[in-house]
Design a protein around this motif. Structure first.
Motif, PDB file in Angstrom:
ATOM      1  N   ASP A 149      12.754  -9.211   6.995  1.00  0.00           N
ATOM      2  CA  ASP A 149      12.055  -9.305   5.735  1.00  0.00           C
ATOM      3  C   ASP A 149      12.776  -9.876   4.814  1.00  0.00           C
ATOM      4  OD1 ASP A 149       9.931  -8.325   7.023  1.00  0.00           O
ATOM      5  OD2 ASP A 149       9.896  -6.275   6.252  1.00  0.00           O
TER       6      ASP A 149
ATOM      7  N   TYR B   3      12.285  -4.472   6.116  1.00  0.00           N
ATOM      8  CA  TYR B   3      12.613  -3.973   7.377  1.00  0.00           C
ATOM      9  C   TYR B   3      13.296  -5.281   8.570  1.00  0.00           C
ATOM     10  CZ  TYR B   3       9.737  -0.125   5.662  1.00  0.00           C
ATOM     11  OH  TYR B   3       9.275   0.852   4.902  1.00  0.00           O
TER      12      TYR B   3
ATOM     13  N   ARG C  98      12.569  -6.310  11.926  1.00  0.00           N
ATOM     14  CA  ARG C  98      11.485  -6.182  12.950  1.00  0.00           C
ATOM     15  C   ARG C  98      11.824  -6.311  14.054  1.00  0.00           C
ATOM     16  NH1 ARG C  98       6.312  -9.145  10.137  1.00  0.00           N
ATOM     17  NH2 ARG C  98       6.622  -8.619   8.001  1.00  0.00           N
TER      18      ARG C  98
ATOM     19  N   TRP D   1       6.109  -3.784  16.137  1.00  0.00           N
ATOM     20  CA  TRP D   1       7.558  -4.071  16.039  1.00  0.00           C
ATOM     21  C   TRP D   1       8.105  -2.711  15.195  1.00  0.00           C
ATOM     22  CZ3 TRP D   1       8.205  -3.922  10.760  1.00  0.00           C
ATOM     23  CH2 TRP D   1       7.151  -4.458   9.839  1.00  0.00           C
TER      24      TRP D   1
ATOM     25  N   PRO E  69      10.219  -0.695  12.547  1.00  0.00           N
ATOM     26  CA  PRO E  69      10.906  -0.844  11.320  1.00  0.00           C
ATOM     27  C   PRO E  69      12.220  -0.594  10.796  1.00  0.00           C
ATOM     28  CG  PRO E  69       8.994   0.594  11.066  1.00  0.00           C
ATOM     29  CD  PRO E  69       9.302   0.372  12.577  1.00  0.00           C
TER      30      PRO E  69
ATOM     31  N   PRO F 167      14.735  -0.078   8.301  1.00  0.00           N
ATOM     32  CA  PRO F 167      14.927  -0.254   6.979  1.00  0.00           C
ATOM     33  C   PRO F 167      16.169  -0.824   6.763  1.00  0.00           C
ATOM     34  CG  PRO F 167      15.395   1.944   7.475  1.00  0.00           C
ATOM     35  CD  PRO F 167      14.918   1.612   8.694  1.00  0.00           C
TER      36      PRO F 167
END
Length: 336
Positions: free
Chosen positions: A9, A21, A23, A35, A37, A39
């Motif tokens: 992201d 995140y 993915r 997916w 996530p 972080p």
């Protein structure tokens, strides 16, 4: 990188602060195109080094997860010079379940590097960490603890420097983190490392890196968390990345080489007779193993095959044959 199935992201090159995140594709019965996530936060402000801070490679190790997540919340681009990449829960499936290994594929992430770009979720995460994130880094710090079964004092782990520049960088990180203990490896490391760990991955990419063992017992230890918070900010400051932070005076680090592990050779209840930092003599009784399930059976006396000090110890009473009870280390004879 082109082979990875993981997408991000965040733009690693973008200025400012960006959270989101990684993915990790995970197609299952109740989420066909789903997916996982993982972080991530990236903070970038102008020129300067790139530092990767990772935690949660083992999901039941918590001080690092807390400390890295706090930096992602508290720091803004104006605080930073360079680029900071923050990964508080690298092994998200394990971290969400409070387990050392992933419940999805039984993957022990810190034994899977360099991973597989089209493998299991744990293998994909290991590959992305090694092949996409670490090549961006000048420095890396990977935070662990003893997890559910062990307890460590606040301890830095570092390898030998294979070049003068690497040794100088490792000394800078060691002195800045300023933990009470440092476990200094006597071999390994370097860009030819075959270690299947996050530290091995960083070595292969030429990243100056250290690891830390920070508590354990399946809990957060407040004093060790305090050391962690302080140490990470001191590292950021010494690298010129957190220029407004004013570090306090150094407390000093005891440098140790690990010499061996004391194992249980039977099942029973572990009664420790030594604690963290206690001296141990070769042949000394360091624990008793009790057998309340067998009436009249006397406890076994567990003796140390090594002399030195206790660096880590088992955090659980119930013990099986083959479980580690203590890790013993000796002073290196060098000053921190």
């Amino acid at each position: 990188m082109s082979k990875t199935l993981i997408s991000s992201d965040v733009d690693f090159a973008a200025e400012g602060k960006h959270s989101g995140y990684l993915r990790v594709p995970h197609s299952v019965d109740n989420s066909a195109y789903g997916w996982l996530p993982v972080p991530i936060t990236v903070i970038r402000n102008g020129e300067g080094p790139t530092l990767v801070l990772s935690a949660g490679v083992h999901g039941d190790e918590y001080e690092g997860q807390v400390a890295v997540a706090e930096l992602a919340t508290e720091l803004s681009p104006e605080h930073i010079r360079g680029r900071l990449i923050l990964l508080p829960m690298v092994n998200l499936p394990a971290a969400k379940h409070g387990r050392r290994i992933s419940p999805l594929d039984s993957g022990n992430l810190n034994r899977l590097y360099p991973g597989n770009p089209v493998g299991s979720p744990s293998e994909m995460i290991a590959h992305y960490h090694e092949e996409v994130i670490l090549p961006l880094a000048d420095y890396a710090v990977d935070l662990h603890s003893g997890g559910s079964s062990l307890h460590y004092p606040a301890t830095l782990l570092r390898g030998p420097g294979h070049t003068p520049q690497e040794e100088a960088g490792l000394q800078i990180l060691t002195e800045a983190f300023d933990l009470p203990y440092a476990w200094v490896f006597t071999g390994g490391g370097g860009q030819n490392s075959t270690a299947r760990t996050a530290m091995g991955a960083a070595n292969r990419k030429g990243v100056i890196n250290v690891m830390a063992e920070l508590g354990g017992r399946n809990a957060v230890t407040p004093g060790i968390l305090s050391y962690t918070r302080r140490g990470l900010r001191r590292i950021l400051n010494v690298l010129g990345m957190l220029p407004d932070y004013v570090p306090d005076a150094s407390r000093g680090t005891r440098l140790l080489n690990a010499v061996g592990v004391i194992y249980s050779y039977d099942e029973g209840l572990f009664e420790p007779l030594k604690g963290i930092g206690d001296p141990v003599s070769e042949g000394e009784t360091v624990a008793q193993l009790h057998h309340p399930d067998t009436p009249g059976r006397a406890p076994d006396h567990v003796q140390s095959a090594f002399g030195g000090v206790v660096l880590a110890m088992r955090a659980m009473a119930r013990t099986n044959r083959g479980d580690a009870l203590y890790q013993i280390a000796q002073d290196t004879g060098r000053d921190a």
